[in-house]
Scaffold this motif. Structure first.
Motif, mmCIF file in Angstrom:
data_model
loop_
_atom_site.group_PDB
_atom_site.id
_atom_site.type_symbol
_atom_site.label_atom_id
_atom_site.label_comp_id
_atom_site.label_asym_id
_atom_site.label_seq_id
_atom_site.Cartn_x
_atom_site.Cartn_y
_atom_site.Cartn_z
ATOM 1 N N ARG A 144 0.822 -1.214 0.000
ATOM 2 C CA ARG A 144 0.000 0.000 0.000
ATOM 3 C C ARG A 144 0.856 1.264 0.000
ATOM 4 O O ARG A 144 0.425 2.305 -0.487
ATOM 5 C CB ARG A 144 -0.938 0.002 1.200
ATOM 6 C CG ARG A 144 -2.003 -1.078 1.107
ATOM 7 C CD ARG A 144 -2.927 -1.009 2.274
ATOM 8 N NE ARG A 144 -3.862 -2.120 2.290
ATOM 9 C CZ ARG A 144 -4.984 -2.129 2.999
ATOM 10 N NH1 ARG A 144 -5.304 -1.078 3.738
ATOM 11 N NH2 ARG A 144 -5.780 -3.160 2.976
ATOM 12 N N LEU A 145 2.053 1.157 0.557
ATOM 13 C CA LEU A 145 2.964 2.313 0.591
ATOM 14 C C LEU A 145 3.762 2.453 -0.706
ATOM 15 O O LEU A 145 4.199 3.552 -1.046
ATOM 16 C CB LEU A 145 3.927 2.187 1.773
ATOM 17 C CG LEU A 145 3.298 2.256 3.160
ATOM 18 C CD1 LEU A 145 4.322 1.884 4.225
ATOM 19 C CD2 LEU A 145 2.710 3.628 3.428
ATOM 20 N N ALA A 146 3.962 1.364 -1.420
ATOM 21 C CA ALA A 146 4.822 1.343 -2.613
ATOM 22 C C ALA A 146 4.493 2.415 -3.653
ATOM 23 O O ALA A 146 5.414 3.016 -4.218
ATOM 24 C CB ALA A 146 4.804 -0.044 -3.247
ATOM 25 N N PRO A 147 3.227 2.715 -3.943
ATOM 26 C CA PRO A 147 2.937 3.735 -4.952
ATOM 27 C C PRO A 147 3.485 5.130 -4.616
ATOM 28 O O PRO A 147 3.610 5.973 -5.498
ATOM 29 C CB PRO A 147 1.406 3.757 -5.019
ATOM 30 C CG PRO A 147 0.984 2.403 -4.551
ATOM 31 C CD PRO A 147 2.002 2.027 -3.505
ATOM 32 N N MET A 148 3.824 5.355 -3.357
ATOM 33 C CA MET A 148 4.381 6.654 -2.976
ATOM 34 C C MET A 148 5.773 6.871 -3.562
ATOM 35 O O MET A 148 6.237 8.008 -3.621
ATOM 36 C CB MET A 148 4.452 6.782 -1.454
ATOM 37 C CG MET A 148 3.120 6.858 -0.795
ATOM 38 S SD MET A 148 3.333 7.035 0.988
ATOM 39 C CE MET A 148 1.672 6.744 1.532
ATOM 40 N N LYS A 149 6.412 5.801 -3.960
ATOM 41 C CA LYS A 149 7.790 5.890 -4.465
ATOM 42 C C LYS A 149 7.892 6.934 -5.572
ATOM 43 O O LYS A 149 8.823 7.741 -5.606
ATOM 44 C CB LYS A 149 8.265 4.533 -4.956
ATOM 45 C CG LYS A 149 9.658 4.567 -5.544
ATOM 46 C CD LYS A 149 10.044 3.219 -6.111
ATOM 47 C CE LYS A 149 11.332 3.360 -6.893
ATOM 48 N NZ LYS A 149 11.514 2.293 -7.853
ATOM 49 N N ARG A 150 6.948 6.937 -6.484
ATOM 50 C CA ARG A 150 7.021 7.866 -7.633
ATOM 51 C C ARG A 150 6.985 9.328 -7.211
ATOM 52 O O ARG A 150 7.462 10.201 -7.927
ATOM 53 C CB ARG A 150 5.926 7.534 -8.655
ATOM 54 C CG ARG A 150 4.531 7.839 -8.183
ATOM 55 C CD ARG A 150 3.494 7.536 -9.278
ATOM 56 N NE ARG A 150 2.217 7.241 -8.677
ATOM 57 C CZ ARG A 150 1.714 6.033 -8.495
ATOM 58 N NH1 ARG A 150 2.387 4.993 -8.874
ATOM 59 N NH2 ARG A 150 0.548 5.889 -7.921
ATOM 60 N N ASP A 151 6.409 9.614 -6.023
ATOM 61 C CA ASP A 151 6.351 10.987 -5.545
ATOM 62 C C ASP A 151 7.484 11.329 -4.572
ATOM 63 O O ASP A 151 7.804 12.488 -4.384
ATOM 64 C CB ASP A 151 5.009 11.242 -4.846
ATOM 65 C CG ASP A 151 3.840 11.184 -5.814
ATOM 66 O OD1 ASP A 151 4.034 11.496 -7.006
ATOM 67 O OD2 ASP A 151 2.735 10.804 -5.385
ATOM 68 N N VAL A 152 8.064 10.304 -3.956
ATOM 69 C CA VAL A 152 9.115 10.526 -2.973
ATOM 70 C C VAL A 152 10.492 10.595 -3.630
ATOM 71 O O VAL A 152 11.322 11.441 -3.275
ATOM 72 C CB VAL A 152 9.091 9.401 -1.901
ATOM 73 C CG1 VAL A 152 10.296 9.481 -0.980
ATOM 74 C CG2 VAL A 152 7.783 9.471 -1.104
ATOM 75 N N VAL A 153 10.743 9.710 -4.593
ATOM 76 C CA VAL A 153 12.029 9.691 -5.277
ATOM 77 C C VAL A 153 12.079 10.885 -6.231
ATOM 78 O O VAL A 153 11.278 10.970 -7.166
ATOM 79 C CB VAL A 153 12.266 8.356 -6.015
ATOM 80 C CG1 VAL A 153 13.542 8.408 -6.833
ATOM 81 C CG2 VAL A 153 12.318 7.214 -5.021
ATOM 82 N N THR A 154 13.027 11.779 -5.977
ATOM 83 C CA THR A 154 13.093 13.017 -6.756
ATOM 84 C C THR A 154 14.371 13.109 -7.559
ATOM 85 O O THR A 154 14.624 14.106 -8.240
ATOM 86 C CB THR A 154 13.000 14.242 -5.816
ATOM 87 O OG1 THR A 154 14.051 14.178 -4.848
ATOM 88 C CG2 THR A 154 11.655 14.284 -5.105
ATOM 89 N N LYS A 155 15.204 12.112 -7.471
ATOM 90 C CA LYS A 155 16.498 12.160 -8.145
ATOM 91 C C LYS A 155 16.796 10.873 -8.869
ATOM 92 O O LYS A 155 16.492 9.811 -8.446
ATOM 93 C CB LYS A 155 17.555 12.451 -7.066
ATOM 94 C CG LYS A 155 18.956 12.530 -7.529
ATOM 95 C CD LYS A 155 19.813 12.941 -6.346
ATOM 96 C CE LYS A 155 21.186 12.342 -6.500
ATOM 97 N NZ LYS A 155 22.087 12.668 -5.446
#
Length: 155
Positions: A144-155
């Motif tokens: 459920r947390l995994a989709p946040m990766k696209r918004d958290v990873v900025t580099k």
């Protein structure tokens, strides 16, 4: 001409059909009630208070980690712990409502790469394991947390 009287056999059949329909309706209604009473992921994990504790530990472990500590240097730690706890609770169908900023805005300019993201995930895994959280619940939360990766990873 008078209408035919239903035979006792067809009356019994209608009675059985009506009885079966009522029984089926009761079973369906009971199944729906049971489905509504199933514990949420939040409950299965240990509740909102437990998830707040996990959030606290996650921030402390991450900021003590020499590799990730710099991401926590200029952060209001008390608020961060609170917001992560609320978010863990909300994402696991708990009673909490996350009304904080969106992940993309929060992490903008922080130069978080995939390795940083996965390091935090690993810290979370270790904390959940240390508390005896089951594999099913842990994987469900991480999924459920995994989709946040696209918004958290900025580099």
């Amino acid at each position: 001409m008078h209408p035919k009287k239903p035979s006792s056999r067809s009356a019994k059949m209608r009675s059985r059909i009506v009885g079966s329909a009522l029984l089926l309706g009761s079973v369906v209604q009971a199944s729906i009630a049971l489905a509504d009473e199933r514990p949420t992921l939040c409950d299965r994990l240990g509740g909102a208070a437990f998830l707040a504790q996990v959030a606290d530990e996650l921030v402390e472990v991450s900021r003590a980690d020499p590799v990730s500590a710099h991401h926590f240097a200029k952060v209001n730690l008390k608020r961060l712990k609170q917001q992560i706890g609320i978010q863990l609770c909300a994402v696991s169908d708990g009673p909490c409502v996350y009304d904080g900023d969106d992940m993309k805005s929060v992490h903008a300019g922080q130069n978080i790469n995939e390795a940083d993201f996965y390091r935090l995930v690993e810290h979370l895994r270790v904390i959940l394991d240390a508390h005896g959280v089951g594999t099913r619940e842990k994987n469900e939360l991480l999924a459920r947390l995994a989709p946040m990766k696209r918004d958290v990873v900025t580099k």
